[in-house]
Scaffold this motif. Structure first.
Motif, PDB file in Angstrom:
ATOM      1  N   MET A  37      19.162 -11.495   3.220  1.00  0.00           N
ATOM      2  CA  MET A  37      18.404 -11.070   4.450  1.00  0.00           C
ATOM      3  C   MET A  37      17.118 -11.444   4.587  1.00  0.00           C
ATOM      4  O   MET A  37      16.318 -11.135   3.712  1.00  0.00           O
ATOM      5  CB  MET A  37      18.603  -9.522   4.745  1.00  0.00           C
ATOM      6  N   PRO A  38      16.579 -11.971   5.644  1.00  0.00           N
ATOM      7  CA  PRO A  38      15.166 -12.497   5.777  1.00  0.00           C
ATOM      8  C   PRO A  38      14.213 -11.372   6.007  1.00  0.00           C
ATOM      9  O   PRO A  38      14.539 -10.282   6.539  1.00  0.00           O
ATOM     10  CB  PRO A  38      15.286 -13.514   6.872  1.00  0.00           C
ATOM     11  N   GLU A  39      13.132 -11.245   5.550  1.00  0.00           N
ATOM     12  CA  GLU A  39      12.116 -10.474   5.495  1.00  0.00           C
ATOM     13  C   GLU A  39      11.626 -10.557   6.992  1.00  0.00           C
ATOM     14  O   GLU A  39      11.558 -11.494   7.642  1.00  0.00           O
ATOM     15  CB  GLU A  39      11.005 -10.776   4.540  1.00  0.00           C
ATOM     16  N   ARG A  40      11.111  -9.318   7.667  1.00  0.00           N
ATOM     17  CA  ARG A  40      10.614  -9.454   8.901  1.00  0.00           C
ATOM     18  C   ARG A  40       9.712  -8.420   9.208  1.00  0.00           C
ATOM     19  O   ARG A  40       9.742  -7.276   8.582  1.00  0.00           O
ATOM     20  CB  ARG A  40      11.661  -9.150  10.022  1.00  0.00           C
ATOM     21  N   VAL A  41       8.495  -8.791   9.762  1.00  0.00           N
ATOM     22  CA  VAL A  41       7.151  -7.869  10.032  1.00  0.00           C
ATOM     23  C   VAL A  41       7.135  -8.068  11.406  1.00  0.00           C
ATOM     24  O   VAL A  41       7.101  -8.973  12.017  1.00  0.00           O
ATOM     25  CB  VAL A  41       6.122  -8.269   9.130  1.00  0.00           C
ATOM     26  N   GLU A  42       6.753  -6.847  12.218  1.00  0.00           N
ATOM     27  CA  GLU A  42       6.620  -7.059  13.594  1.00  0.00           C
ATOM     28  C   GLU A  42       5.203  -6.654  13.826  1.00  0.00           C
ATOM     29  O   GLU A  42       4.800  -5.684  13.339  1.00  0.00           O
ATOM     30  CB  GLU A  42       7.571  -6.101  14.185  1.00  0.00           C
ATOM     31  N   GLU A  43       4.425  -7.562  14.440  1.00  0.00           N
ATOM     32  CA  GLU A  43       3.082  -7.205  14.854  1.00  0.00           C
ATOM     33  C   GLU A  43       3.025  -6.079  15.980  1.00  0.00           C
ATOM     34  O   GLU A  43       4.070  -6.364  16.763  1.00  0.00           O
ATOM     35  CB  GLU A  43       2.280  -8.398  15.341  1.00  0.00           C
ATOM     36  N   GLN A  44       2.245  -5.371  15.911  1.00  0.00           N
ATOM     37  CA  GLN A  44       2.434  -4.329  17.276  1.00  0.00           C
ATOM     38  C   GLN A  44       0.704  -4.738  17.956  1.00  0.00           C
ATOM     39  O   GLN A  44      -0.364  -4.732  17.258  1.00  0.00           O
ATOM     40  CB  GLN A  44       2.474  -3.064  16.661  1.00  0.00           C
ATOM     41  N   GLU A  45       0.824  -4.434  19.157  1.00  0.00           N
ATOM     42  CA  GLU A  45      -0.536  -4.191  19.882  1.00  0.00           C
ATOM     43  C   GLU A  45      -1.329  -3.178  19.242  1.00  0.00           C
ATOM     44  O   GLU A  45      -0.876  -1.922  19.059  1.00  0.00           O
ATOM     45  CB  GLU A  45      -0.209  -4.106  21.362  1.00  0.00           C
ATOM     46  N   CYS A  46      -2.472  -3.552  19.373  1.00  0.00           N
ATOM     47  CA  CYS A  46      -3.589  -2.726  18.573  1.00  0.00           C
ATOM     48  C   CYS A  46      -4.801  -3.243  19.260  1.00  0.00           C
ATOM     49  O   CYS A  46      -5.257  -4.369  19.386  1.00  0.00           O
ATOM     50  CB  CYS A  46      -3.679  -2.642  17.193  1.00  0.00           C
ATOM     51  N   GLU A  47      -5.390  -2.046  19.926  1.00  0.00           N
ATOM     52  CA  GLU A  47      -6.760  -2.221  20.625  1.00  0.00           C
ATOM     53  C   GLU A  47      -7.741  -2.354  19.343  1.00  0.00           C
ATOM     54  O   GLU A  47      -7.694  -1.757  18.388  1.00  0.00           O
ATOM     55  CB  GLU A  47      -7.201  -1.181  21.579  1.00  0.00           C
ATOM     56  N   GLY A  48      -8.317  -3.451  19.040  1.00  0.00           N
ATOM     57  CA  GLY A  48      -9.360  -3.688  17.985  1.00  0.00           C
ATOM     58  C   GLY A  48     -10.720  -4.380  18.425  1.00  0.00           C
ATOM     59  O   GLY A  48     -10.703  -4.743  19.677  1.00  0.00           O
ATOM     60  N   VAL A  64      14.620  -9.017  -4.665  1.00  0.00           N
ATOM     61  CA  VAL A  64      14.580  -9.822  -3.411  1.00  0.00           C
ATOM     62  C   VAL A  64      14.006 -11.042  -3.668  1.00  0.00           C
ATOM     63  O   VAL A  64      12.643 -10.901  -4.132  1.00  0.00           O
ATOM     64  CB  VAL A  64      14.041  -8.995  -2.436  1.00  0.00           C
ATOM     65  N   GLU A  65      14.505 -12.179  -3.515  1.00  0.00           N
ATOM     66  CA  GLU A  65      13.964 -13.312  -3.910  1.00  0.00           C
ATOM     67  C   GLU A  65      13.555 -14.347  -2.574  1.00  0.00           C
ATOM     68  O   GLU A  65      13.223 -15.639  -2.608  1.00  0.00           O
ATOM     69  CB  GLU A  65      14.706 -14.348  -4.786  1.00  0.00           C
ATOM     70  N   ASN A  66      13.134 -13.651  -1.401  1.00  0.00           N
ATOM     71  CA  ASN A  66      12.919 -14.334  -0.143  1.00  0.00           C
ATOM     72  C   ASN A  66      11.446 -14.552  -0.336  1.00  0.00           C
ATOM     73  O   ASN A  66      10.507 -14.029   0.258  1.00  0.00           O
ATOM     74  CB  ASN A  66      13.182 -13.690   0.985  1.00  0.00           C
ATOM     75  N   ASP A  67      10.746 -15.286  -1.098  1.00  0.00           N
ATOM     76  CA  ASP A  67       9.509 -15.720  -1.292  1.00  0.00           C
ATOM     77  C   ASP A  67       9.217 -17.130  -1.880  1.00  0.00           C
ATOM     78  O   ASP A  67       9.896 -17.912  -1.416  1.00  0.00           O
ATOM     79  CB  ASP A  67       8.817 -14.690  -2.184  1.00  0.00           C
ATOM     80  N   SER A  68       8.092 -17.269  -2.431  1.00  0.00           N
ATOM     81  CA  SER A  68       7.768 -18.923  -2.698  1.00  0.00           C
ATOM     82  C   SER A  68       8.561 -19.447  -3.853  1.00  0.00           C
ATOM     83  O   SER A  68       8.995 -20.590  -3.923  1.00  0.00           O
ATOM     84  CB  SER A  68       6.290 -19.013  -3.327  1.00  0.00           C
ATOM     85  N   ARG A  69       9.520 -18.562  -4.610  1.00  0.00           N
ATOM     86  CA  ARG A  69      10.558 -19.180  -5.361  1.00  0.00           C
ATOM     87  C   ARG A  69      11.650 -19.820  -4.490  1.00  0.00           C
ATOM     88  O   ARG A  69      12.287 -20.720  -4.997  1.00  0.00           O
ATOM     89  CB  ARG A  69      11.286 -17.828  -6.194  1.00  0.00           C
ATOM     90  N   GLU A  70      11.876 -19.339  -3.186  1.00  0.00           N
ATOM     91  CA  GLU A  70      12.615 -20.055  -2.306  1.00  0.00           C
ATOM     92  C   GLU A  70      12.159 -20.952  -1.507  1.00  0.00           C
ATOM     93  O   GLU A  70      12.664 -22.022  -1.389  1.00  0.00           O
ATOM     94  CB  GLU A  70      13.216 -18.924  -1.354  1.00  0.00           C
ATOM     95  N   PHE A  71      11.028 -20.729  -1.064  1.00  0.00           N
ATOM     96  CA  PHE A  71      10.481 -21.812  -0.002  1.00  0.00           C
ATOM     97  C   PHE A  71       9.269 -22.403  -0.445  1.00  0.00           C
ATOM     98  O   PHE A  71       8.499 -23.246   0.349  1.00  0.00           O
ATOM     99  CB  PHE A  71      10.200 -21.095   1.464  1.00  0.00           C
ATOM    100  N   GLY A  72       8.532 -22.284  -1.695  1.00  0.00           N
ATOM    101  CA  GLY A  72       7.478 -22.860  -2.152  1.00  0.00           C
ATOM    102  C   GLY A  72       6.111 -22.291  -1.778  1.00  0.00           C
ATOM    103  O   GLY A  72       5.989 -21.182  -1.249  1.00  0.00           O
ATOM    104  N   THR A  73       5.099 -22.934  -1.765  1.00  0.00           N
ATOM    105  CA  THR A  73       3.631 -22.501  -1.265  1.00  0.00           C
ATOM    106  C   THR A  73       3.789 -22.193   0.147  1.00  0.00           C
ATOM    107  O   THR A  73       4.371 -23.058   1.071  1.00  0.00           O
ATOM    108  CB  THR A  73       2.595 -23.434  -1.927  1.00  0.00           C
ATOM    109  N   VAL A  74       2.772 -21.622   0.626  1.00  0.00           N
ATOM    110  CA  VAL A  74       2.567 -21.118   2.100  1.00  0.00           C
ATOM    111  C   VAL A  74       1.223 -21.869   2.240  1.00  0.00           C
ATOM    112  O   VAL A  74       0.082 -21.432   1.606  1.00  0.00           O
ATOM    113  CB  VAL A  74       2.533 -19.666   2.354  1.00  0.00           C
ATOM    114  N   PRO A  75       1.147 -22.951   3.183  1.00  0.00           N
ATOM    115  CA  PRO A  75      -0.088 -23.456   3.586  1.00  0.00           C
ATOM    116  C   PRO A  75      -0.994 -22.396   4.183  1.00  0.00           C
ATOM    117  O   PRO A  75      -0.572 -21.501   4.819  1.00  0.00           O
ATOM    118  CB  PRO A  75       0.408 -24.580   4.676  1.00  0.00           C
ATOM    119  N   ASP A  76      -2.446 -22.602   4.083  1.00  0.00           N
ATOM    120  CA  ASP A  76      -3.431 -21.892   4.418  1.00  0.00           C
ATOM    121  C   ASP A  76      -3.154 -21.545   5.871  1.00  0.00           C
ATOM    122  O   ASP A  76      -3.447 -20.310   6.445  1.00  0.00           O
ATOM    123  CB  ASP A  76      -4.797 -22.178   4.291  1.00  0.00           C
TER     124      ASP A  76
END
Length: 157
Positions: free
Chosen positions: A1-12, A89-101
């Motif tokens: 199952m893919p990881e999911r993070v939801e951004e929420q509106e936030c006054e900042g 859970v292996e849904n990380d760089s072991r699966e998709f490699g490095t994450v570009p900056d």
């Protein structure tokens, strides 16, 4: 199952070219258990410098519309090597490699854990409040089995 993070509106705070400096993200999957649980919210800082051990929100390298939360382990050629804290859970760089900056969206600063149920006493509310807000950083060391010290040397008899 893919990881999911939801951004929420936030006054900042506004910084630079009108970009928000801080925001909220909600965790939906168990890849960072025990550090983060589904339902936890993160206070994140956009564009913050990343160091090994930081918890970061990144765009998935293969599905850039998908935001995921992982721990930045180390810099490698091509970007950050990221891993979840949950060993199952292996849904990380072991699966998709490095994450570009350019796919690193934000660094997590605080975890906000919602209450599990309605708190009825002042003591329960205080107990929840003391454990609900925690800085997010280097994971706690793994507990050692009872009776074993820090040495890993074997002793011959």
């Amino acid at each position: 199952m893919p990881e999911r993070v939801e951004e929420q509106e936030c006054e900042g705070n506004e910084v630079g070219r009108g970009l928000r400096a801080f925001g909220l993200a909600e965790v939906h999957n168990p890849s960072m258990v025990p550090t983060l649980n589904p339902g936890d919210r993160l206070v994140v800082r956009y564009g913050a410098p990343v160091r090994p051990g930081d918890v970061v929100v990144v765009r998935h390298p293969f599905r850039q519309d998908l935001l995921i939360v992982k721990r930045a382990v180390e810099r490698r050629e091509g970007g950050w090597w990221v891993r979840g804290d949950n060993p199952f859970v292996e849904n990380d760089s072991r699966e998709f490699g490095t994450v570009p900056d350019e796919l690193v969206v934000a660094r997590a600063l605080l975890r906000l854990r919602p209450p599990r149920e309605l708190q009825r006493s002042a003591g329960a509310v205080l107990s929840w409040a003391l454990s609900a807000v925690r800085p997010v950083g280097v994971p706690a060391p793994s507990p050692r089995p009872a009776g074993r010290g820090p040495s890993r040397r074997l002793r011959a008899r």
